[in-house]
Every structure is written in C-alpha cells, then in structure tokens.
Design a protein around this motif. Structure first.
Motif, PDB file in Angstrom:
ATOM      1  N   CYS A 127     -76.272  56.937 -27.985  1.00 54.08           N
ATOM      2  CA  CYS A 127     -75.334  57.232 -29.066  1.00 54.08           C
ATOM      3  C   CYS A 127     -76.040  58.106 -30.094  1.00 54.08           C
ATOM      4  CB  CYS A 127     -74.877  55.918 -29.695  1.00 54.08           C
ATOM      5  SG  CYS A 127     -73.602  56.102 -30.943  1.00 54.08           S
TER       6      CYS A 127
ATOM      7  N   TYR B 105     -78.270  52.859 -35.987  1.00 48.55           N
ATOM      8  CA  TYR B 105     -77.364  52.639 -34.860  1.00 48.55           C
ATOM      9  C   TYR B 105     -77.361  51.164 -34.468  1.00 48.55           C
ATOM     10  CZ  TYR B 105     -77.538  57.721 -34.319  1.00 48.55           C
ATOM     11  OH  TYR B 105     -77.467  59.081 -34.523  1.00 48.55           O
TER      12      TYR B 105
ATOM     13  N   TRP C 185     -75.306  48.503 -31.430  1.00 41.77           N
ATOM     14  CA  TRP C 185     -74.406  48.282 -30.300  1.00 41.77           C
ATOM     15  C   TRP C 185     -73.938  46.821 -30.333  1.00 41.77           C
ATOM     16  CZ3 TRP C 185     -72.209  51.494 -26.798  1.00 41.77           C
ATOM     17  CH2 TRP C 185     -72.734  52.771 -26.638  1.00 41.77           C
TER      18      TRP C 185
ATOM     19  N   LYS D 200     -70.871  44.061 -28.197  1.00 43.87           N
ATOM     20  CA  LYS D 200     -69.867  43.874 -27.148  1.00 43.87           C
ATOM     21  C   LYS D 200     -68.768  42.957 -27.652  1.00 43.87           C
ATOM     22  CE  LYS D 200     -69.255  42.156 -22.416  1.00 43.87           C
ATOM     23  NZ  LYS D 200     -69.884  41.435 -21.286  1.00 43.87           N
TER      24      LYS D 200
ATOM     25  N   LEU E  66     -78.079  51.866 -25.263  1.00 47.07           N
ATOM     26  CA  LEU E  66     -77.602  50.657 -24.593  1.00 47.07           C
ATOM     27  C   LEU E  66     -78.078  50.712 -23.141  1.00 47.07           C
ATOM     28  CD1 LEU E  66     -75.785  48.083 -24.460  1.00 47.07           C
ATOM     29  CD2 LEU E  66     -73.909  49.616 -23.799  1.00 47.07           C
TER      30      LEU E  66
ATOM     31  N   TYR F   5     -67.688  47.980 -25.165  1.00 46.21           N
ATOM     32  CA  TYR F   5     -68.925  48.155 -25.916  1.00 46.21           C
ATOM     33  C   TYR F   5     -68.686  49.183 -27.031  1.00 46.21           C
ATOM     34  CZ  TYR F   5     -71.361  45.668 -22.160  1.00 46.21           C
ATOM     35  OH  TYR F   5     -71.773  44.717 -21.241  1.00 46.21           O
ATOM     36  N   THR F   6     -69.174  48.860 -28.223  1.00 46.02           N
ATOM     37  CA  THR F   6     -68.961  49.715 -29.390  1.00 46.02           C
ATOM     38  C   THR F   6     -70.298  50.105 -29.990  1.00 46.02           C
ATOM     39  OG1 THR F   6     -66.864  48.628 -29.893  1.00 46.02           O
ATOM     40  CG2 THR F   6     -67.873  49.914 -31.653  1.00 46.02           C
ATOM     41  N   CYS F   7     -70.441  51.414 -30.260  1.00 48.75           N
ATOM     42  CA  CYS F   7     -71.611  51.931 -30.963  1.00 48.75           C
ATOM     43  C   CYS F   7     -71.200  52.261 -32.396  1.00 48.75           C
ATOM     44  CB  CYS F   7     -72.172  53.175 -30.269  1.00 48.75           C
ATOM     45  SG  CYS F   7     -73.545  53.949 -31.156  1.00 48.75           S
TER      46      CYS F   7
ATOM     47  N   LYS G 153     -67.896  55.057 -35.492  1.00 53.21           N
ATOM     48  CA  LYS G 153     -68.016  54.166 -34.344  1.00 53.21           C
ATOM     49  C   LYS G 153     -67.198  54.706 -33.176  1.00 53.21           C
ATOM     50  CE  LYS G 153     -64.293  50.919 -35.539  1.00 53.21           C
ATOM     51  NZ  LYS G 153     -63.983  49.487 -35.763  1.00 53.21           N
TER      52      LYS G 153
ATOM     53  N   THR H  52     -65.976  53.359 -29.041  1.00 53.46           N
ATOM     54  CA  THR H  52     -65.916  52.262 -28.072  1.00 53.46           C
ATOM     55  C   THR H  52     -65.674  52.809 -26.672  1.00 53.46           C
ATOM     56  OG1 THR H  52     -65.030  50.762 -29.758  1.00 53.46           O
ATOM     57  CG2 THR H  52     -64.745  50.117 -27.460  1.00 53.46           C
TER      58      THR H  52
END
Length: 305
Positions: free
Chosen positions: A165, A175, A177, A179, A191, A204-206, A219, A221
């Motif tokens: 990311c 950053y 990460w 879930k 990740l 999964y979201t950064c 962000k 996903t």
C-alpha cells in the motif's frame, strides 16, 4: 539551500530598515484551502503601486515575481488598494509553497539585470507548508506498479499473497492493515499472507494516516477469495491477468501483420500502375515537308523515324 540562506540574510539586512510587512498563514495549510497574503507599508511616503510579491523557486533557485493567473486549479488573484497589496490563492496546492516576500525596487529593473545587485526594499520572508495526500495505490509483489490490484483478488489455495500500500504525501504516511471481523491491526504498508488458506478469505483494508494532520487519511479495501487447488487456471486473478495480456499481445500482433500485408499490396499496386512509358506521339512519323518538321531546303517524303 545555501542560496535560500543567502536570500534570507539579504532580506533581513534590507528588512531591518525597511517599511514593508507581509501577512499570511502562520500555520500549515491543507491542500485545497484558500490563502490570502497581504503586503503593508509602514512608511506613508512609499508608493504601494511599486510593490509586488515575489516567491522563491526551489527548482530554479532564485526569486521570481508573482503574476496574476487563472488556469484550472492553478489560480492567483492580485488586488491592490490605496495602502495594501493582496495575493489570493483559492486552492492551495503543493506547488504554492514559499517562501514569499514583498519587494519594492528603488529603480526600474531592466531585463537581464541581476536583482541581487539592485537596491530594493524587502519585507521579512513568509513561509508556510501545504500538507496533502494522494489516493492510495495497491500493488502485488512480483507485478509492475502500473497494474493495479482488482477490487476482488482471487488466489488458489496454498499460494503466497503480498500486497503493498502506498500514497504520495507531504510527509511519509503511517500505514495500517486490518481485516473485517478480526481485531488485529498490522502497522505496516505490506500485507503478507503465506500459504493462504480458507480462513484467510475476507475483506482487507489499508489505511494511510498523515503523521501531522489527523484530517488527512485515505483507505482502500480489497476482497480476497480463496479458490480450490483444482480450480481452472484462468479463474484466478493471475490467470485472468495472463489471459488479458496474451489477448492484448495477440491483437497487437494481428494488427501489425494486417498493416504489413496492406502496405505490401499497396506498394505492389503502385509499382504495377506505373508500367512503361507509352507516348503515342513518339510512334507518329515525322516528314521533312510536314508542318511538325523543322524548315528544310530540300523535300523528302521518307520518314525520319
């Protein structure tokens, strides 16, 4: 940097006895906010019409005048009153950072003349920081950064997944990460899922957070779907990528071959259409006594050709 320090010393020397002041933001501003700078004179004898704004170009390493302009989001408006000069920036961006100053030259500066050798009155320097953050970009390890990860990433059981990311920002972002449905947070831009299993499936979201401005965050996903080992190769995201790349390469090859055949046929037709020179006037015999012949003193009825 040295040149900027010298410019600051020059401004300090001139500003010690100067009558110009500059006002503007004293705190960092966010990209997109409006900014207004103001030049003031404490000397009533100084003509404000001879004062203008200057900005120090970090790329060219010299001071340059600020002109009024309007082009898309790159806009500057200058307004002059009886005792003040205003510079308005409706949408602050990363290219609007200073430092700025107000300057009034003692005489007219001709083109090509060194400004540093010209007598002038300068205000103290005004510098401000513009904070920004671009959109998040997700890339998969082993693939070029130009290929963005799809919204749904399909991988086969037992494969390794590494997703990075990144985002352009005025300062290096922080950053994280996470879930959906789990309470863990990974403080990293990468990740990594080794030998992925069915339990790794999910959303999964950064999140990228600006370290100085809490309001700046982005962000993104992605959904990871785990396929069985006996799934067809083209069902995975890797297989679809290979299929799309092959189709694009095949289309390009067909286009090149079609153009080559077309150009070759066109060249052959152009060559065949020329043929030998056929001038019928060359086959007509010319007699000495004819009108087409040159004047002659003796008559002859035998053709020359």
């Amino acid at each position: 940097m040295k040149l900027l320090l010298v410019a600051a010393v020059f401004a300090l020397i001139h500003g010690s006895s100067a009558t110009l002041l500059i006002k503007g933001p004293t705190q960092p501003v966010l990209e997109g906010q409006s900014i207004t700078l103001e030049c003031l004179s404490t000397d009533p004898e100084l003509n404000i019409s001879q004062v203008h704004f200057e900005v120090f170009s970090k790329y060219m390493q010299h001071w340059r005048p600020v002109w009024q302009r309007s082009w898309c989001f790159y806009s500057m408006q200058i307004e002059r009153t009886a005792d003040s000069l205003f510079l308005s920036i409706p949408h602050a961006g990363r290219f609007y950072e200073g430092p700025y100053r107000c300057v009034s030259y003692a005489g007219n500066v001709t083109e090509g003349e060194d400004v540093s050798e010209t007598a002038y009155i300068s205000s103290p320097l005004l510098d401000f920081k513009v904070h920004y953050m671009g959109e998040l970009s997700l890339t998969r390890e082993g693939y070029t950064s130009y290929l963005s990860i799809p919204q749904e990433l399909k991988v086969r059981l037992g494969d390794d997944v590494v997703v990075r990311c990144s985002a352009s920002s005025s300062e290096e972002p922080l950053y994280f990460w996470n879930k959906d449905g789990d309470d863990w947070i990974l403080p990293s831009s990468t990740l990594t899922l080794k030998k992925i299993s069915a339990t790794d499936e999910g959303q999964y979201t950064c999140v990228a957070q600006h370290p100085s401005m809490e309001s700046l965050s982005k962000k993104r996903t992605i959904s990871i779907t785990v396929l069985s080992k006996d799934a067809r190769w083209y069902e995975s995201s890797n297989g679809r990528l290979v299929l799309m790349t092959s189709a694009a390469a095949l289309s390009l090859l067909v286009f090149i071959l079609s153009m080559s055949v077309f150009l070759c046929r066109r060249a052959k037709l152009a060559k065949a259409s020329k043929g030998p020179i056929d001038d019928r006037s060359q086959k007509k015999p010319i007699y000495k006594a004819s009108v087409e012949s040159l004047p002659s003193t003796c008559a002859d009825k035998q053709p020359l050709v």
